[in-house]
Scaffold this motif. Structure first.
Motif, short mmCIF file in Angstrom:
data_model
loop_
_atom_site.label_atom_id
_atom_site.label_comp_id
_atom_site.label_asym_id
_atom_site.label_seq_id
_atom_site.Cartn_x
_atom_site.Cartn_y
_atom_site.Cartn_z
N ALA A 143 3.44 -17.24 -10.45
CA ALA A 143 2.30 -17.33 -9.53
C ALA A 143 2.52 -16.43 -8.32
CB ALA A 143 2.09 -18.78 -9.10
N ILE A 144 3.72 -16.44 -7.78
CA ILE A 144 4.05 -15.59 -6.63
C ILE A 144 3.88 -14.13 -7.01
CG2 ILE A 144 5.96 -14.78 -5.19
CD1 ILE A 144 6.88 -17.75 -5.04
N ALA A 145 4.39 -13.74 -8.17
CA ALA A 145 4.27 -12.35 -8.61
C ALA A 145 2.80 -11.96 -8.77
CB ALA A 145 5.02 -12.14 -9.92
N ALA A 146 1.99 -12.85 -9.34
CA ALA A 146 0.56 -12.55 -9.54
C ALA A 146 -0.15 -12.38 -8.19
CB ALA A 146 -0.10 -13.66 -10.35
N MET A 147 0.12 -13.26 -7.25
CA MET A 147 -0.53 -13.17 -5.93
C MET A 147 -0.08 -11.91 -5.18
SD MET A 147 -0.88 -17.12 -4.62
CE MET A 147 0.79 -17.66 -5.04
N GLN A 148 1.21 -11.61 -5.23
CA GLN A 148 1.72 -10.41 -4.56
C GLN A 148 1.11 -9.15 -5.16
OE1 GLN A 148 5.95 -11.16 -5.02
NE2 GLN A 148 6.13 -11.70 -2.86
N GLN A 149 1.01 -9.09 -6.48
CA GLN A 149 0.41 -7.93 -7.13
C GLN A 149 -1.07 -7.80 -6.78
OE1 GLN A 149 1.29 -7.95 -11.35
NE2 GLN A 149 3.46 -8.32 -10.94
N ALA A 150 -1.80 -8.90 -6.72
CA ALA A 150 -3.21 -8.86 -6.36
C ALA A 150 -3.39 -8.32 -4.95
CB ALA A 150 -3.84 -10.25 -6.49
N LEU A 151 -2.58 -8.79 -4.01
CA LEU A 151 -2.65 -8.31 -2.64
C LEU A 151 -2.34 -6.81 -2.57
CD1 LEU A 151 -0.84 -11.26 -0.82
CD2 LEU A 151 -3.29 -10.76 -0.75
N SER A 152 -1.29 -6.42 -3.26
CA SER A 152 -0.88 -5.01 -3.27
C SER A 152 -1.95 -4.11 -3.86
CB SER A 152 0.43 -4.87 -4.04
OG SER A 152 0.81 -3.52 -4.13
N LYS A 153 -2.49 -4.50 -5.00
CA LYS A 153 -3.51 -3.67 -5.65
C LYS A 153 -4.79 -3.60 -4.83
CE LYS A 153 -1.71 -3.99 -10.26
NZ LYS A 153 -1.97 -4.16 -11.66
N ALA A 154 -5.08 -4.64 -4.05
CA ALA A 154 -6.26 -4.63 -3.19
C ALA A 154 -6.00 -3.89 -1.87
CB ALA A 154 -6.71 -6.06 -2.89
N GLY A 155 -4.74 -3.58 -1.59
CA GLY A 155 -4.40 -2.88 -0.35
C GLY A 155 -4.53 -3.76 0.88
#
Length: 144
Positions: A11-23
């Motif tokens: 879950a942490i990895a998914a949320m971090q990736q979403a934030l990163s990809k959204a900038g």
């Protein structure tokens, strides 16, 4: 096999990736639509994971209390709740028994007192499935 990682690694990895990809960064998120299945292991994991990523405690709620767990359609349904929240500046109230587990990090629940907001720019929606299939999406409305 179906239990989530107890510390919420996926879950942490998914949320971090979403934030990163959204900038964007965690403090930019105004509302989180939790996966929120109301199962002990999922809710424990998600509270831990959300608290690890969002120390600023954005508003949070699960919308499964309104529509149930729509299984394969859950991610799309919950993203639609985020879109409506952005469009109407009204967050979905968290439907639950209001009994918090003192052993878990406390989240900033959307209630009937705080669901109408002056502004909401970005939402994050979590969808965590069996076998570690975890997805988090960031959604916002364009000002154009």
């Amino acid at each position: 096999m179906s239990a989530p990682h107890p510390e919420g690694e996926g879950a942490i990895a998914a949320m971090q990736q979403a934030l990163s990809k959204a900038g964007v960064v965690a403090k930019d998120i105004d509302y989180i639509n939790l996966h929120g299945t109301a199962t002990k292991k999922n809710d424990e994991m998600e509270a831990i994971a959300v608290s690890a990523i969002f120390p600023n405690k954005p508003f949070a709620s699960s919308t499964k209390g309104y529509v149930g767990h729509t299984l394969g359609a859950a991610g799309a349904t919950e993203l639609a709740f985020c879109y409506l929240a952005l469009q109407h500046k009204k967050l979905p109230v968290h439907l639950w028994d209001a009994v918090e587990d003192p052993a878990l990090p406390q989240l900033n629940w959307v209630t009937t007192e705080n669901h109408q907001v002056d502004s909401v720019s970005l939402c994050l929606s979590n969808s965590f499935a069996f076998g570690g299939n975890n997805v988090s999406l960031v959604i916002g409305l364009s000002n154009e």
